[in-house]
Design a protein around this motif. Sequence first.
Motif, mmCIF file in Angstrom:
data_model
loop_
_atom_site.group_PDB
_atom_site.id
_atom_site.type_symbol
_atom_site.label_atom_id
_atom_site.label_comp_id
_atom_site.label_asym_id
_atom_site.label_seq_id
_atom_site.Cartn_x
_atom_site.Cartn_y
_atom_site.Cartn_z
ATOM 1 N N THR A 82 0.803 -1.220 0.000
ATOM 2 C CA THR A 82 0.000 0.000 0.000
ATOM 3 C C THR A 82 0.830 1.260 0.000
ATOM 4 O O THR A 82 0.285 2.353 -0.028
ATOM 5 C CB THR A 82 -0.917 0.037 1.233
ATOM 6 O OG1 THR A 82 -0.101 -0.038 2.407
ATOM 7 C CG2 THR A 82 -1.923 -1.079 1.208
ATOM 8 N N GLY A 83 2.146 1.139 0.088
ATOM 9 C CA GLY A 83 2.974 2.336 0.182
ATOM 10 C C GLY A 83 3.054 2.781 1.623
ATOM 11 O O GLY A 83 3.690 2.153 2.429
ATOM 12 N N SER A 84 2.364 3.848 1.965
ATOM 13 C CA SER A 84 2.380 4.306 3.352
ATOM 14 C C SER A 84 1.008 4.113 3.962
ATOM 15 O O SER A 84 0.007 3.950 3.272
ATOM 16 C CB SER A 84 2.781 5.776 3.411
ATOM 17 O OG SER A 84 1.820 6.544 2.736
ATOM 18 N N GLY A 85 0.957 4.129 5.244
ATOM 19 C CA GLY A 85 -0.307 3.964 5.943
ATOM 20 C C GLY A 85 -0.428 2.592 6.565
ATOM 21 O O GLY A 85 0.403 1.710 6.369
ATOM 22 N N THR A 86 -1.486 2.428 7.339
ATOM 23 C CA THR A 86 -1.677 1.169 8.051
ATOM 24 C C THR A 86 -2.836 0.356 7.498
ATOM 25 O O THR A 86 -3.185 -0.674 8.060
ATOM 26 C CB THR A 86 -1.937 1.456 9.543
ATOM 27 O OG1 THR A 86 -3.086 2.290 9.663
ATOM 28 C CG2 THR A 86 -0.737 2.130 10.180
#
Length: 133
Positions: A93-97
């Motif tokens: 997802t790249g960044s994030g949770t």
Amino acid sequence: MPAPADRPVRQRSWAEVRWRQFRNAPRPVVRAVAASLGVAVVLAIAYVVYDVALSRGAALPGGDLRLLALSVYVVAVLVAGSVLTYLVVPQPTGSGTVVRRSAWSAALGFFAAVPIAYLVMVVAVQVIRPLLG
């Protein structure tokens, strides 16, 4: 001392390249293979036990259903490999949770399970089974 850009790059042999790829395999691929391999080994052990019991004259309900057992084994490994990989391999997802899953995770599990189902059954039937008499 020469700068890194000035030194010639050493070409790796085919074996060195493959060994490096093996050591640094992507985690999703390792998880997909491990999930399929675990299911395949457990079901192959069950198949070998069934095969040994039939060859020693056990009267089991339904008679000799080795072909059906083999078919169930293949389908179970493919389905379990797809489902388990779908559950344990999130999509990047790249960044994030936020964890996202897609059909691509299940496809990775399916395509990892195909050769594993075949190879585990070959080892079980051609190597392990003859040792058991």
